[in-house]
Design an enzyme around this catalytic site. Structure first.
Site, short mmCIF file in Angstrom:
data_model
loop_
_atom_site.label_atom_id
_atom_site.label_comp_id
_atom_site.label_asym_id
_atom_site.label_seq_id
_atom_site.Cartn_x
_atom_site.Cartn_y
_atom_site.Cartn_z
N GLU A 126 42.09 54.50 53.85
CA GLU A 126 43.13 53.65 53.51
C GLU A 126 43.81 52.80 54.66
OE1 GLU A 126 45.50 53.06 51.69
OE2 GLU A 126 46.42 54.26 50.66
N ASP A 127 44.50 51.78 54.32
CA ASP A 127 44.86 50.82 55.21
C ASP A 127 46.21 51.60 55.95
OD1 ASP A 127 46.97 51.10 53.08
OD2 ASP A 127 46.95 48.83 52.88
N ASP A 133 52.30 55.75 54.94
CA ASP A 133 53.56 55.73 55.15
C ASP A 133 54.63 56.81 54.64
OD1 ASP A 133 56.03 54.02 55.64
OD2 ASP A 133 56.12 53.04 53.71
N ARG A 142 46.98 39.10 54.41
CA ARG A 142 45.72 40.35 54.57
C ARG A 142 44.59 39.96 55.34
NH1 ARG A 142 46.45 44.11 50.54
NH2 ARG A 142 47.58 43.42 48.50
N PHE A 169 57.29 47.06 59.66
CA PHE A 169 56.59 46.84 58.60
C PHE A 169 55.30 45.78 59.20
CE2 PHE A 169 54.99 44.44 54.97
CZ PHE A 169 55.14 45.33 54.00
P1 IMP Z 1 52.70 55.32 50.91
O1 IMP Z 1 54.13 55.18 51.11
O2 IMP Z 1 52.27 56.15 51.95
O3 IMP Z 1 52.44 55.98 49.67
O4 IMP Z 1 51.97 54.03 51.27
C1 IMP Z 1 51.77 53.05 50.11
C2 IMP Z 1 51.10 51.75 50.38
O5 IMP Z 1 52.17 50.91 51.02
C3 IMP Z 1 50.28 51.78 51.59
O6 IMP Z 1 49.06 51.91 50.98
C4 IMP Z 1 50.37 50.21 51.84
O7 IMP Z 1 49.65 49.30 50.86
C5 IMP Z 1 51.83 49.97 51.73
N1 IMP Z 1 52.58 49.80 52.99
C6 IMP Z 1 53.25 50.74 53.55
N2 IMP Z 1 53.73 50.44 54.69
C7 IMP Z 1 53.32 49.21 54.73
C8 IMP Z 1 53.47 48.09 55.76
O8 IMP Z 1 53.81 48.20 57.11
N3 IMP Z 1 52.74 46.97 55.62
C9 IMP Z 1 52.17 46.74 54.27
N4 IMP Z 1 52.10 47.45 53.45
C10 IMP Z 1 52.57 48.80 53.63
MG MG Z 2 47.16 50.72 50.36
#
Ligand code: IMP
Ligand code: MG
Length: 192
Positions: A110-111, A114, A176, A163
């Site tokens: 995963e990237d 969050d 990206r 962010f």
């Molecule tokens: P989750 O809230 O952990 O489900 O994260 C969902 C998705 O939100 C991640 O896989 C990212 O693609 C995107 N995301 C969360 N935080 C950031 C950020 O700081 N920059 C860019 N994308 C983000």
């Molecule tokens: Mg992602």
């Protein structure tokens, strides 16, 4: 770039600017470290990388290049974010895996973690498919933002609640391709 009227005859130009948080060299060095750990942990086995598109793709390529045990890969796309910076909290699968993961040693790539909702959804979904093992690897982790209980097995960087963009991460689909990780800042310039 966009304009904002202040109401007293002045106009303000708003423009985005990306401030470097982790340089390309630093990111590469930390990915190398994690790849070394993964290679050691999976010694004698083959690791099946499952990349979460689109954000995880740059990280997965760099990680895969540095893993020394045999690697196979597959891709999956989910959506939890709109085009902005706030989570919808609702996850849908947009692209399924091409291959079965039954009996395989799966490592989700995963990237960023969050809220943790995406990974939690994915772990529940992939566990049902009977992999031999299932672990998580993330480029970035924002532990302060977590709303569900989940932790990656391999994390390159822990960051505060900011962010970030670059190295696969986007802001409204932009940035990206940046080879480093940065923070988007808005700059205001007054014009008469
Ligand atoms: P989750 O809230 O952990 O489900 O994260 C969902 C998705 O939100 C991640 O896989 C990212 O693609 C995107 N995301 C969360 N935080 C950031 C950020 O700081 N920059 C860019 N994308 C983000
Ligand atoms: Mg992602």
């Amino acid at each position: 770039m966009c304009y904002k009227n202040t109401g007293n005859g002045e106009r303000i130009i708003m423009s985005e600017h990306v401030k470097v948080l982790f340089s390309e060299e630093e990111v590469d060095r930390v990915i190398e470290e994690q790849a070394r750990k993964i290679s050691k942990d999976y010694e004698g086995r083959q690791v099946h990388l499952v990349c979460v598109l689109k954000g995880g793709v740059f990280f997965m390529c760099e990680l895969a290049k540095r893993i020394t045990v045999p690697v196979t890969m597959d891709f999956m796309a989910l959506s939890s974010y709109g085009d902005g910076t706030t989570s919808s909290g609702y996850i849908t699968m947009k692209k399924e895996l091409d291959e079965s993961i039954q009996g395989r040693d799966v490592l989700i790539v995963e990237d960023i973690v969050d809220s943790g909702r995406t990974l939690k959804y994915l772990v529940e979904e992939l566990s049902r498919r009977n992999p031999a093992s299932l672990r998580l690897c993330t480029l970035l982790d924002k532990p302060d933002r977590r709303v569900v209980d989940i932790k990656a097995d391999y994390t390159c960087f822990e960051i505060p609640d900011v962010f970030v963009v670059g190295y696969g991460l986007d802001y409204a689909q932009k940035y990206r391709n940046l080879p480093y990780i940065g923070i988007v800042e808005m700059e205001e310039t007054k014009v008469e």
